[in-house]
Design an enzyme around this catalytic site. Structure first.
Site, PDB file in Angstrom:
ATOM      1  N   THR A 101       0.846  -1.377  -0.040  1.00 10.89           N
ATOM      2  CA  THR A 101       0.017  -0.042   0.093  1.00 10.89           C
ATOM      3  C   THR A 101       0.879   1.127   0.164  1.00 10.89           C
ATOM      4  O   THR A 101       1.505   1.462   0.908  1.00 10.89           O
ATOM      5  CB  THR A 101      -0.863  -0.087   1.264  1.00 10.89           C
ATOM      6  N   LYS A 129      -7.786   1.699  -3.033  1.00  9.48           N
ATOM      7  CA  LYS A 129      -7.492   1.188  -1.641  1.00  9.48           C
ATOM      8  C   LYS A 129      -7.480   2.507  -0.715  1.00  9.48           C
ATOM      9  O   LYS A 129      -8.137   2.503   0.543  1.00  9.48           O
ATOM     10  CB  LYS A 129      -6.117   0.736  -1.702  1.00  9.48           C
TER      11      LYS A 129
HETATM   12  P1  NAD Z   1       5.640  -6.446   7.449  1.00 15.00           P
HETATM   13  O1  NAD Z   1       6.333  -5.141   7.907  1.00 15.00           O
HETATM   14  O2  NAD Z   1       5.019  -7.449   8.176  1.00 15.00           O
HETATM   15  O3  NAD Z   1       6.426  -6.890   6.093  1.00 15.00           O
HETATM   16  C1  NAD Z   1       6.984  -6.115   5.141  1.00 15.00           C
HETATM   17  C2  NAD Z   1       8.309  -6.971   4.687  1.00 15.00           C
HETATM   18  O4  NAD Z   1       9.183  -6.319   3.828  1.00 15.00           O
HETATM   19  C3  NAD Z   1       9.342  -7.377   6.118  1.00 15.00           C
HETATM   20  O5  NAD Z   1       9.307  -8.771   6.112  1.00 15.00           O
HETATM   21  C4  NAD Z   1      10.526  -6.756   5.778  1.00 15.00           C
HETATM   22  O6  NAD Z   1      11.697  -7.192   6.124  1.00 15.00           O
HETATM   23  C5  NAD Z   1      10.603  -6.594   4.189  1.00 15.00           C
HETATM   24  N1  NAD Z   1      11.427  -5.799   3.513  1.00 15.00           N
HETATM   25  C6  NAD Z   1      11.460  -4.358   3.830  1.00 15.00           C
HETATM   26  N2  NAD Z   1      12.218  -3.942   2.926  1.00 15.00           N
HETATM   27  C7  NAD Z   1      12.784  -4.623   2.020  1.00 15.00           C
HETATM   28  C8  NAD Z   1      13.736  -4.417   1.021  1.00 15.00           C
HETATM   29  N3  NAD Z   1      14.189  -3.689   0.837  1.00 15.00           N
HETATM   30  N4  NAD Z   1      13.912  -5.603   0.700  1.00 15.00           N
HETATM   31  C9  NAD Z   1      13.428  -6.882   0.975  1.00 15.00           C
HETATM   32  N5  NAD Z   1      12.404  -7.099   1.767  1.00 15.00           N
HETATM   33  C10 NAD Z   1      12.196  -5.937   2.613  1.00 15.00           C
HETATM   34  O7  NAD Z   1       4.344  -5.464   6.551  1.00 15.00           O
HETATM   35  P2  NAD Z   1       3.075  -6.374   6.031  1.00 15.00           P
HETATM   36  O8  NAD Z   1       1.862  -6.273   7.214  1.00 15.00           O
HETATM   37  O9  NAD Z   1       3.356  -7.479   5.530  1.00 15.00           O
HETATM   38  O10 NAD Z   1       2.420  -5.052   5.009  1.00 15.00           O
HETATM   39  C11 NAD Z   1       3.061  -5.030   3.608  1.00 15.00           C
HETATM   40  C12 NAD Z   1       2.287  -4.129   2.978  1.00 15.00           C
HETATM   41  O11 NAD Z   1       1.035  -4.439   2.781  1.00 15.00           O
HETATM   42  C13 NAD Z   1       2.051  -2.672   3.588  1.00 15.00           C
HETATM   43  O12 NAD Z   1       2.348  -1.710   2.386  1.00 15.00           O
HETATM   44  C14 NAD Z   1       0.909  -2.574   4.231  1.00 15.00           C
HETATM   45  O13 NAD Z   1       0.393  -1.170   4.222  1.00 15.00           O
HETATM   46  C15 NAD Z   1      -0.052  -3.301   3.325  1.00 15.00           C
HETATM   47  N6  NAD Z   1      -1.198  -3.932   3.918  1.00 15.00           N
HETATM   48  C16 NAD Z   1      -1.067  -4.739   5.302  1.00 15.00           C
HETATM   49  C17 NAD Z   1      -2.195  -5.314   5.878  1.00 15.00           C
HETATM   50  C18 NAD Z   1      -2.017  -5.801   7.288  1.00 15.00           C
HETATM   51  O14 NAD Z   1      -3.116  -6.180   7.577  1.00 15.00           O
HETATM   52  N7  NAD Z   1      -0.797  -6.232   7.816  1.00 15.00           N
HETATM   53  C19 NAD Z   1      -3.424  -5.194   5.128  1.00 15.00           C
HETATM   54  C20 NAD Z   1      -3.653  -4.625   3.938  1.00 15.00           C
HETATM   55  C21 NAD Z   1      -2.218  -4.092   3.263  1.00 15.00           C
END
Ligand code: NAD
Length: 297
Positions: free
Chosen positions: A96, A171
Site C-alpha cells: 500500500t 484502496k
Molecule cells: P511487514 O512489515 O510485516 O512486512 C514487510 C516485509 O518487507 C518485512 O518482512 C521486511 O523485512 C521486508 N522488507 C522491507 N524492506 C525490504 C527490502 N528492501 N527488501 C526486501 N524485503 C524488505 O508488513 P505487512 O503487514 O506484510 O504489510 C505489507 C504491505 O501491505 C504494507 O504496505 C501494508 O500497508 C499493506 N497491507 C497490510 C495489511 C495488514 O493487515 N498487515 C493489510 C493490507 C495491506
C-alpha cells in the site's frame, strides 16, 4: 509459473505460501533471514537480493513491502529488480503506497520495456492466509489478464480499477472511509451508552437501522458487544492503529496533490495520530473508542 516474490512479512509470507501451494515455482527474498527460511521450508527457493530474483528470468515478480521508499529502492535502486531483468517481465506491487509513487515507479519500469501493475490488497493477514484477499489493480488490461490466474491463488475478489495508480486510489478511498466510519461508530456507541442504552441493544438497533456499517455490524469497537473481534480481546490482533494512521496519511497527502477536500479524513488522521502518540500504535484500530473514555471490564 516462475515467480519472484520480495517482502515476506505478515502479508507477503502467507501470500507467497499460497502461490507455492498452487504449484508455482517461487524465488523469494526478504531482509529477514528467518522470513526467507520459513518460505524455503514451504518449498520456495531463496535468492540473495531483488536483483538475484530478477536474474532467474521469472515470468513475473510480486512485491509486498512496507512503504513507497522500499518499493522505489527494490525496483529502481542499486541491486534492484529492474537493473537485473533480462527479458520483458510483468512486475506487480501489492504494497500500500501513495498513488503518485505507484505511477512514478510504473513509468520508470515501462521506460525499460517492462510492464507494471499496482495491486494493493484488503482483507488483512487472515485474508492473506486464507487466500481470500481483495486485489485492487491498476494498469493495462492485457497485463491484468496475465496476472489474474496468479492473483486468484491469493485472493477471491480481483478488480481491475483502471490505469496505473488506480488500484492505490481505490484502496486509499476505501480505507479512509473505514477510518472515518470506525470513529463515527465509536462516537455513536459511546453517546448511546452514556445516555443509558445497553451497548448490545444499541448495536442491535444500529445494525438494522440507517446507521449500519461494517465498523458496527462486523467489527464493533464497543467491548463485549461482539465475539471474535479485537474489542472482545483487549484490541489485540486485527489491523493496527499505526497501519490505519499510515493509510489516512496516504489519503490526506493524495487529496492535497489533487486539491480535493477530505475534511473528515483529515480529522480521522489527526485522531489516530493523537491515539498513536499516546502509545497505542500497536493496538487494533477499533481501540480508538478509548478516545471517548470507553474502557473494558
Ligand atoms: P511487514 O512489515 O510485516 O512486512 C514487510 C516485509 O518487507 C518485512 O518482512 C521486511 O523485512 C521486508 N522488507 C522491507 N524492506 C525490504 C527490502 N528492501 N527488501 C526486501 N524485503 C524488505 O508488513 P505487512 O503487514 O506484510 O504489510 C505489507 C504491505 O501491505 C504494507 O504496505 C501494508 O500497508 C499493506 N497491507 C497490510 C495489511 C495488514 O493487515 N498487515 C493489510 C493490507 C495491506
Amino acid at each position: 509459473m516462475r515467480i519472484g516474490f520480495i517482502g515476506l512479512g505478515n502479508m507477503g509470507a502467507p501470500m507467497a505460501r499460497n502461490l507455492v501451494k498452487a504449484g508455482h515455482e517461487l524465488f523469494v527474498f526478504d531482509l529477514s533471514a528467518a522470513a526467507v527460511q520459513s518460505l524455503v521450508e514451504a518449498g520456495a527457493t531463496a535468492v540473495e537480493s531483488p536483483a538475484a530474483a530478477a536474474a532467474q528470468r521469472p515470468e513475473m515478480i510480486i512485491t509486498m513491502l512496507p512503504a513507497a521508499q522500499h518499493v522505489k529502492s527494490v525496483y529502481l535502486g542499486e541491486g534492484g529488480i529492474v537493473s537485473a531483468l533480462q527479458v520483458p517481465t510483468l512486475l506487480i506491487d501489492s504494497s500500500t503506497i501513495d498513488t503518485q509513487s505507484a505511477r512514478d515507479v510504473a513509468s520508470a519500469v515501462q521506460a525499460q520495456g517492462h510492464s507494471m501493475l499496482d495491486a494493493p490488497v484488503s482483507g488483512g493477514t487472515g485474508g492473506a492466509a486464507a487466500g481470500t484477499l481483495t486485489f485492487m489493480v491498476g494498469g493495462a488490461q492485457a497485463d491484468f489478464e496475465r496476472a489474474l490466474p496468479v492473483l486468484q491463488a491469493m485472493g477471491k475478489n480481483i478488480v481491475h480499477c483502471g490505469d496505473a495508480g488506480t488500484g492505490q486510489a481505490a484502496k486509499v478511498a476505501n480505507n479512509m472511509l473505514l477510518g472515518i466510519s470506525m470513529i463515527a461508530t465509536s462516537e455513536a456507541m459511546s453517546l448511546g451508552v452514556a445516555l443509558g442504552v445497553d451497548p448490545k441493544v444499541l448495536a442491535g438497533i444500529i445494525n438494522t437501522a440507517s446507521g449500519r456499517c461494517w465498523s458496527s455490524d462486523t467489527y464493533n469497537p464497543f467491548p463485549g458487544v461482539m465475539e471474535g473481534v479485537p474489542s472482545s480481546r483487549g484490541y489485540t490482533g486485527g489491523f493496527g492503529t499505526d497501519l490505519m494512521l499510515k493509510d489516512l496519511g496516504l489519503a490526506t497527502e493524495a487529496a492535497r496533490q489533487v486539491r480535493q477536500p477530505v475534511i473528515l479524513g483529515a480529522a480521522a488522521q489527526q485522531l489516530y495520530q493523537t491515539f498513536s502518540a499516546q502509545g497505542n500504535g500497536q493496538l487494533d484500530f477499533s481501540a480508538i473508542i478509548r478516545m471517548y473514555g470507553v474502557q473494558e471490564g
